[in-house]
Design a protein around this motif. Structure first.
Motif, short mmCIF file in Angstrom:
data_model
loop_
_atom_site.label_atom_id
_atom_site.label_comp_id
_atom_site.label_asym_id
_atom_site.label_seq_id
_atom_site.Cartn_x
_atom_site.Cartn_y
_atom_site.Cartn_z
N HIS A 160 36.50 56.05 32.00
CA HIS A 160 37.30 56.86 31.06
C HIS A 160 36.59 58.16 30.70
O HIS A 160 37.21 59.24 30.65
N GLU A 161 35.27 58.06 30.49
CA GLU A 161 34.51 59.24 30.09
C GLU A 161 34.42 60.27 31.20
O GLU A 161 34.29 61.47 30.94
N ILE A 162 34.48 59.83 32.46
CA ILE A 162 34.35 60.75 33.58
C ILE A 162 35.70 61.26 34.05
O ILE A 162 35.87 62.45 34.38
N SER A 169 32.84 51.31 31.63
CA SER A 169 32.43 52.13 30.48
C SER A 169 32.43 53.62 30.81
O SER A 169 32.68 54.46 29.94
N LEU A 170 32.16 53.95 32.09
CA LEU A 170 32.06 55.37 32.45
C LEU A 170 33.36 55.95 32.99
O LEU A 170 33.54 57.18 32.99
N ASN A 227 38.58 61.77 32.55
CA ASN A 227 39.27 62.78 31.72
C ASN A 227 38.70 64.18 31.95
O ASN A 227 39.45 65.15 32.18
N PRO A 228 37.36 64.36 31.88
CA PRO A 228 36.83 65.71 32.20
C PRO A 228 37.12 66.13 33.63
O PRO A 228 37.39 67.31 33.90
#
Length: 453
Positions: free
Chosen positions: A251-253, A248-249, A255-256
């Motif tokens: 992709h969110e981490i 869950s994390l 990219n930035p």
């Protein structure tokens, strides 16, 4: 969570149940055998009394036949005194000649014996036997008052029988206790052992060569297998949780982080190389951390190729130079000129990065980290990483490589777990000890050829 023994109510109701089941049948058998023995002894005693009365009657009849003495009450008294039995005569007809001290029961049993065939009778404790005299005109009668059915005289077999019965009961008690007490001890130790630790049983139980010893050793083995299964289950649950978290994390981490790295590279190219490099390395560290999560949660087979481990370590040292300098630490190598291994270079580099990072954090005031590498004769490469920190605690050594276990504040317990998983995936080993002079020592092996996997 610890095992709790049965409640006091059920425990008090069942305590000694096995002991009773074991000893009661043996007591019943012993008492039954003793009773049968006593009855046999009583029958023997009765038979002996009858034989003695028959001998007394026979001897008196022969005496009277030879002596031709008158059958008088005086003669009956004399014969009674000599034989220690009541002796009388039945003359022709129904006349009974007896002494002066005959009771009514003795008279009755004598008359009853005269009418019977064989001429033997018993009323209460009185026994009578009638023996005809050869002249045919009279018969002699012998009456005895028999005491209790079982007597305890010195010459009787009753005392040995009772003694043997008591010995059998005592032996049954001792045998039952010798079996039940170890079982009670075993049950007590089983309930006293916490469910989260290895079972400890005394040598008096595990050292036995009988079924109780086999049971004790089997319980220890089963407890060990159960704890291993529980540990695997906990580890699987942790991996499942980490997998969901990492997925869950990631992709969110990522990219930035990729955007940060891209801008950091731009800074390096446009006049601010130092700031750009620092930002890029930190961004790469964030990406590496996410990759660690993903690898630990969902391990994959390594993508192997021939890699010079010496070159890999020297390159890693160069990239970690700012971090080492900031923490006032030195990285010292004791390496051969080259050592080629068959491995996934990115994962092996991550292993050494994590181990060096742990060593740095173990020395808050700085120190020296030493990496030694040499070839073994069995086709493996051995490496050791030592530091000058406080070393591992006993609990940390026990949980070395366990996911989510960390004694460092803020630690996630992933670095050593990742290192252990990667090394095992490469067919190697990883272990930890404390040095006598202080500090920790991480030792491991790696395969140098693909055929060693």
């Amino acid at each position: 969570m610890t095992k709790t023994p049965p409640s006091s109510a059920s425990d008090s109701g069942s305590r000694g149940g096995l002991f009773r089941r074991f000893i009661l049948p043996q007591i019943v058998i012993a008492v039954t055998a003793g009773t049968l023995g006593l009855l046999w002894a009583a029958a023997q005693q009765r038979s002996q009394n009858h034989e003695r009365m028959a001998k007394v009657a026979e001897a008196n009849a022969v005496f009277l036949e030879n002596q031709k003495l008158p059958r008088s009450s005086q003669l009956a008294d004399n014969l009674s005194e000599v034989t220690h039995s009541k002796v009388g005569f039945f003359l022709s007809g129904e006349d009974l000649v007896i002494g002066n001290d005959w009771s009514t029961e003795e008279r009755a049993v004598a008359a009853l014996a005269k009418e019977r065939e064989p001429k033997v009778a018993r009323i209460g404790r009185h026994h009578a036997l009638v023996r005809p005299i050869a002249d045919g005109r009279a018969a002699i009668v012998v009456v005895e008052s028999v005491g209790p059915l079982i007597t305890f005289s010195k010459s009787s077999s009753v005392v040995p029988l009772i003694g043997m019965t008591l010995l059998a009961i005592i032996a049954a008690f001792l045998i039952a206790r010798s079996v039940v007490r170890p079982l009670q001890k075993l049950a007590t130790n089983v309930f006293a052992s916490p469910s989260e630790s290895e079972m400890q049983l005394p040598v008096s139980l595990t050292g036995r060569h009988d079924e109780i010893g086999i049971l004790s050793r089997t319980l220890i083995q089963e407890r060990h297998a159960l704890l291993e299964e529980q540990e695997l289950r906990r580890s699987s649950e942790k991996m499942a949780l980490l997998g969901r978290l990492a997925t869950s994390l990631a992709h969110e981490i990522k990219n930035p982080a990729a955007a940060i790295i891209m801008h950091a590279q731009s800074l390096e190219k446009h006049g601010k190389p130092h700031e750009g490099k620092l930002i890029r390395e930190e961004g790469e560290h964030i990406t590496s951390l996410v990759n660690q999560w993903l690898f630990v949660a969902k391990p994959q087979a390594p993508r192997t190729s021939n890699t010079d481990l010496v070159t890999l370590l020297q390159s890693l040292k160069a990239r970690l130079a700012p971090v080492l300098e900031f923490h006032r630490s030195q990285l010292v190598f004791e390496l051969p000129d080259s050592l080629t291994i068959h491995c996934d270079s990115q994962r092996i580099e991550q292993v050494f990065r994590n181990l060096i990072d742990n060593a740095i954090k173990a020395m808050p005031n700085g120190g020296t980290i030493t990496i030694q590498l040499h070839q073994l004769d069995d086709g493996k490469a051995r490496f050791t990483i030592t530091d000058q920190g406080a070393g591992f605690s006993p609990e940390a050594l026990k949980h070395f490589g366990e996911t989510f276990y960390s004694e460092r504040e803020g630690g996630m317990g992933l670095g050593l777990a990742l290192a252990t998983g990667v090394i095992k995936a490469h067919g190697g080993t990883l272990s930890a000890t404390n040095r006598n002079e202080g500090g920790a020592c991480i030792s491991g092996t790696l395969n140098t050829s693909p055929n060693s996997f």
